[in-house]
Design a protein around this motif. Sequence first.
Motif, PDB file in Angstrom:
ATOM      1  N   ALA A  49       0.973  -0.973   0.356  1.00  0.00           N
ATOM      2  CA  ALA A  49       0.053  -0.217   0.047  1.00  0.00           C
ATOM      3  C   ALA A  49       1.107   1.400   0.281  1.00  0.00           C
ATOM      4  N   ILE A  50       2.352   0.794   0.106  1.00  0.00           N
ATOM      5  CA  ILE A  50       2.380   2.130   0.225  1.00  0.00           C
ATOM      6  C   ILE A  50       3.132   3.178  -0.964  1.00  0.00           C
ATOM      7  N   VAL A  51       3.393   4.408  -1.405  1.00  0.00           N
ATOM      8  CA  VAL A  51       3.270   5.201  -1.734  1.00  0.00           C
ATOM      9  C   VAL A  51       4.145   5.828  -2.149  1.00  0.00           C
ATOM     10  N   PRO A  52       5.636   5.968  -3.372  1.00  0.00           N
ATOM     11  CA  PRO A  52       6.633   6.573  -3.535  1.00  0.00           C
ATOM     12  C   PRO A  52       6.339   7.955  -3.715  1.00  0.00           C
ATOM     13  N   ALA A  53       7.403   8.682  -2.625  1.00  0.00           N
ATOM     14  CA  ALA A  53       7.353  10.528  -2.371  1.00  0.00           C
ATOM     15  C   ALA A  53       8.633  10.555  -1.783  1.00  0.00           C
ATOM     16  N   GLY A  54       9.396  11.254  -2.024  1.00  0.00           N
ATOM     17  CA  GLY A  54      10.281  12.294  -0.751  1.00  0.00           C
ATOM     18  C   GLY A  54      11.221  12.291  -1.770  1.00  0.00           C
ATOM     19  N   SER A  55      12.023  12.288  -1.623  1.00  0.00           N
ATOM     20  CA  SER A  55      13.684  12.366  -1.677  1.00  0.00           C
ATOM     21  C   SER A  55      14.896  11.576  -1.222  1.00  0.00           C
ATOM     22  N   THR A  56      15.855  11.813  -1.788  1.00  0.00           N
ATOM     23  CA  THR A  56      17.070  10.214  -1.596  1.00  0.00           C
ATOM     24  C   THR A  56      17.743  10.862  -0.748  1.00  0.00           C
ATOM     25  N   PRO A  57      17.990  10.164   0.754  1.00  0.00           N
ATOM     26  CA  PRO A  57      18.912  10.665   1.690  1.00  0.00           C
ATOM     27  C   PRO A  57      19.241   9.294   2.006  1.00  0.00           C
ATOM     28  N   LEU A  58      20.123   9.258   1.216  1.00  0.00           N
ATOM     29  CA  LEU A  58      21.072   7.515   1.433  1.00  0.00           C
ATOM     30  C   LEU A  58      21.354   7.419   2.332  1.00  0.00           C
ATOM     31  N   GLY A  59      22.561   8.627   2.766  1.00  0.00           N
ATOM     32  CA  GLY A  59      23.161   7.943   3.843  1.00  0.00           C
ATOM     33  C   GLY A  59      22.190   7.831   5.134  1.00  0.00           C
ATOM     34  N   ASN A  60      21.345   8.238   5.402  1.00  0.00           N
ATOM     35  CA  ASN A  60      20.606   8.388   6.530  1.00  0.00           C
ATOM     36  C   ASN A  60      19.473   6.875   6.966  1.00  0.00           C
ATOM     37  N   GLY A  61      19.424   6.878   5.715  1.00  0.00           N
ATOM     38  CA  GLY A  61      18.772   5.481   5.160  1.00  0.00           C
ATOM     39  C   GLY A  61      19.747   4.444   6.032  1.00  0.00           C
ATOM     40  N   ILE A  62      20.970   4.491   5.641  1.00  0.00           N
ATOM     41  CA  ILE A  62      22.190   3.141   5.249  1.00  0.00           C
ATOM     42  C   ILE A  62      22.158   3.644   7.472  1.00  0.00           C
ATOM     43  N   LEU A  63      22.771   4.596   8.180  1.00  0.00           N
ATOM     44  CA  LEU A  63      22.521   4.857   8.806  1.00  0.00           C
ATOM     45  C   LEU A  63      21.595   3.899   9.900  1.00  0.00           C
ATOM     46  N   GLN A  64      20.135   4.281   9.517  1.00  0.00           N
ATOM     47  CA  GLN A  64      18.833   3.159  10.412  1.00  0.00           C
ATOM     48  C   GLN A  64      19.132   2.043  10.383  1.00  0.00           C
ATOM     49  N   GLU A 121      24.826  13.651   4.008  1.00  0.00           N
ATOM     50  CA  GLU A 121      24.865  12.240   2.862  1.00  0.00           C
ATOM     51  C   GLU A 121      26.270  11.258   2.802  1.00  0.00           C
ATOM     52  N   VAL A 122      26.675  10.241   1.791  1.00  0.00           N
ATOM     53  CA  VAL A 122      27.870   9.715   1.469  1.00  0.00           C
ATOM     54  C   VAL A 122      28.666  10.179   1.827  1.00  0.00           C
ATOM     55  N   LEU A 123      30.174  10.475   2.289  1.00  0.00           N
ATOM     56  CA  LEU A 123      31.547  10.960   1.587  1.00  0.00           C
ATOM     57  C   LEU A 123      31.374  10.045   0.011  1.00  0.00           C
ATOM     58  N   GLN A 124      31.152  11.210  -0.724  1.00  0.00           N
ATOM     59  CA  GLN A 124      32.949  10.824  -2.130  1.00  0.00           C
ATOM     60  C   GLN A 124      33.879  10.818  -2.328  1.00  0.00           C
ATOM     61  N   THR A 125      35.028  11.873  -1.395  1.00  0.00           N
ATOM     62  CA  THR A 125      35.842  12.278  -1.110  1.00  0.00           C
ATOM     63  C   THR A 125      36.167  12.313   0.052  1.00  0.00           C
ATOM     64  N   ASP A 150      38.432   9.374   4.027  1.00  0.00           N
ATOM     65  CA  ASP A 150      37.023   7.986   4.574  1.00  0.00           C
ATOM     66  C   ASP A 150      35.605   8.314   3.330  1.00  0.00           C
ATOM     67  N   ALA A 151      35.910   8.646   2.207  1.00  0.00           N
ATOM     68  CA  ALA A 151      35.384   8.676   1.210  1.00  0.00           C
ATOM     69  C   ALA A 151      34.554   6.990   1.403  1.00  0.00           C
ATOM     70  N   TRP A 152      33.143   6.597   0.596  1.00  0.00           N
ATOM     71  CA  TRP A 152      32.345   5.783   1.654  1.00  0.00           C
ATOM     72  C   TRP A 152      32.123   5.377   2.370  1.00  0.00           C
ATOM     73  N   LYS A 153      32.606   5.294   3.174  1.00  0.00           N
ATOM     74  CA  LYS A 153      32.034   5.095   4.678  1.00  0.00           C
ATOM     75  C   LYS A 153      31.959   5.748   5.883  1.00  0.00           C
ATOM     76  N   LYS A 154      32.169   6.738   5.688  1.00  0.00           N
ATOM     77  CA  LYS A 154      31.392   7.948   6.019  1.00  0.00           C
ATOM     78  C   LYS A 154      29.909   8.252   5.570  1.00  0.00           C
ATOM     79  N   GLN A 209      29.224  10.203  10.668  1.00  0.00           N
ATOM     80  CA  GLN A 209      29.015   8.788  11.452  1.00  0.00           C
ATOM     81  C   GLN A 209      29.891   7.823  10.622  1.00  0.00           C
ATOM     82  N   TRP A 210      29.953   6.492  10.659  1.00  0.00           N
ATOM     83  CA  TRP A 210      30.345   5.325  10.693  1.00  0.00           C
ATOM     84  C   TRP A 210      29.083   4.605  10.051  1.00  0.00           C
ATOM     85  N   LEU A 211      29.673   4.920   8.555  1.00  0.00           N
ATOM     86  CA  LEU A 211      27.898   3.858   7.684  1.00  0.00           C
ATOM     87  C   LEU A 211      28.047   2.494   8.693  1.00  0.00           C
ATOM     88  N   ARG A 212      29.113   1.282   8.828  1.00  0.00           N
ATOM     89  CA  ARG A 212      28.774   0.407  10.126  1.00  0.00           C
ATOM     90  C   ARG A 212      28.980   0.378  10.967  1.00  0.00           C
TER      91      ARG A 212
END
Length: 764
Positions: free
Chosen positions: A254-269, A301-305, A308-312, A317-320
């Motif tokens: 029943a879920i309808v897609p809407a909103g933005s793309t906070p990738l980093g926050n989703g991973i932290l959860q 966002e997840v760091l790209q540079t 600690d790129a891709w890890k924080k 915040q550390w992703l894992r």
Amino acid sequence: MKKLLFVMLAALVLTGSHSFAQSLSFPISPTHPFTTLEYFFTHEDSIRAGTADIGIVPGGYTGIRWTLSPDGTYTGFNDPVTGELSKCIIKGITVELPPNATTTSGAAETAKLRIYGIPETVVDDIIVSFTVFAINVANGDIFGSAKVEMIIHSPLDLAVVLDRSGSMGSNLDGTAYVAPPGQSRWDYLKSAVAMMADHLNGLSKKKYELISLNMFADYSGSIPAAAPYNTLSLIDMNASNLSSLSSQNGALSAIVPAGSTPLGNGILQGRDILLAPAVKLNRHKKAMLVFSDGEQNMPYEVLQTGTDAWKKTTNGQWLRGAPTDPQIKIYTINLGVSGSAPNTMQSIARANGGTPVNITVEPGSGKLDSVFLTSFTRQLPNIFKGSSPQVIVLRNATFPNGQPPARVDSFIVNKGASSVIGTMMVAGAFKPRFISIKKDGRELLPFVKQRFDSSYLNFSISFPNNFLQGVTGDGRWEIRTQLDINPGVVQPCTFMVVVDDHALKSGFTVAGAGLKVGQSIKPSATFTYKGNAITNANVNFVLFKPGTDVNDLIARRSAPYYDTLPSDPVSPGISKLKYLMRDTSFVNAIRSQSTVYPLPYDTVTKSYTATISGLNVSGVHQGVFLVNGTANTDNTDNTYGTLQRYHSESFYVRFPGIAVAASRPVYQYNPAGGFNRALIFRPVATNGKYIGPGWGKSITLESTGIGATYVQDTGDGYYKLGISGAFSGNIILSIAGEQIYAGPLSALQTVPGPKTDGKSRTKK
């Protein structure tokens, strides 16, 4: 006495949280029939003495003595009188014969073989195996024997993290922001998650594992699904909870897609769910499976540079979890081919112990796309690391235009597989139906479990089966499927088979992170059966690479009009791609091209491998391993049966480097004086290809006294970087870690520019 060998399999699996003692006897005698027994034990710090003790028969017989024969390396202890092996330690597990078992008088009838200890590792499934022999002292013949295999399984805690942003309402190839009913990315995602849940449910010996689900589309990254996944915590991975992921009436339906793309926050959860105090120390494997279809556009966002790129994330915040305690491995699934998103998702997985899968959708807007539907299921072998489960068949096929439309699919399962799961994927309302499921000519249709979802039908069956005494999973299978509705034309379909196999382990590697155009890869495959290397398989590697550099092509092509979703903004390049995908010449230019490479066996590395050059184009690549049979003329082997495997892996090949002179920025100043100054540049690689749009967040400016205020991506490969500070300062300008310019700002060509508020603007 004639030598007799009666082999019994006793599989001991550590999977639960409730211990119970078992007392069963080895059926060792010249007249006892072949028997298969299964043992289920708890996942604890140790196997307690008494829970795994097994009686041995015939104990107390005159003239019989017992001995052990372990498989693989072990530490042994011999009887001081007879010199026979009476106790051994295999991978931390102690196996001990009862007192007097190695003497000629034999052991008492009530004597038991004791199994106890702490496994060396529970990170991956391991097999501890040995044979107990009863020997006739008079002539040295074997009176009987029993083979024991202990499968030590480490349970899994799995956090599923899903992108629920507005772009998930688009169709697959992105040519329309609003997809027809049942054909959106979200619809396909629901079916893909449901298919993964079906496979987890159908796999044997996966009891007491845990699963969670959270979605990201707002700042929190903590959007729950419906019950039972509304607690944002791990729940039992049981049949009821897994069936609640049905795409038709499940927790996501029943879920309808809407909103933005906070990738980093989703991973932290997802991280916080896996590391909650109640589960952090439960000694389970911990994996996070993250899906996204777009670029990050919301903090954190997840760091790209940087180091600690891709890890924080950008807020540190550390992703894992802490780097000193990286319990979690992150596995990613990305939908898309352009911009930096494929590289971002790949890099997150590689940097955090996981494996990436990239979904490359050929244009077709709304047609069945098996690459998407199977993406979550294809990550399971990576998460479980080569043993249980393994894909053995994944083929695109068709139903003929007949009445009724029907087809036959066959495949071979090797010895030792305990579950078989077959899935038929068909688009639209043409519901598939299994009309026959045969194994070595025997009809198994009445004994399988079936489930239909909106895009597929699957069956599952486990062995040993109470209703099929003596029947095992190995052998030749033949599946007959028909459609209930005749489409009137040839109908595309996809057929997939997954087996649960602890004994025959596979290992695949294609490439690491950071591949660039011009480099080579060395794909490798290893196969072992109960610890012994398989050296006579036939292995081919199929490389799929883009027809051309899509980012360069987007930069060069013009699009008269392109827009973006206000709630889920993406780079102009993604918006531009939406329109370019409607151009037949553009689509034909980027279509994948495939080449098959045989992988011979290398006796030094004990793997099937070859070096492959020709990575001459940037973009998403796919590698597929096809393993069919053995080198024997009859395509079989008496030890493990026939080996059949399918494994796919994605990897991103980046531009080779920056052509510094061609990419030199221009300094744009404000003729009215004051602020609103910028660097304008169109980075080009050393192979003459434009880096293209979508890389704005990987641009860095290093300087003392000069700072960056904004990045504007114009969609044609040009970037405008707002700057502040002293005109006389030195700068280092880079994109994706590649240097564009290093030197004084004053040395750059200067041009006047209009006043600007420094905000990114998209063409309207």
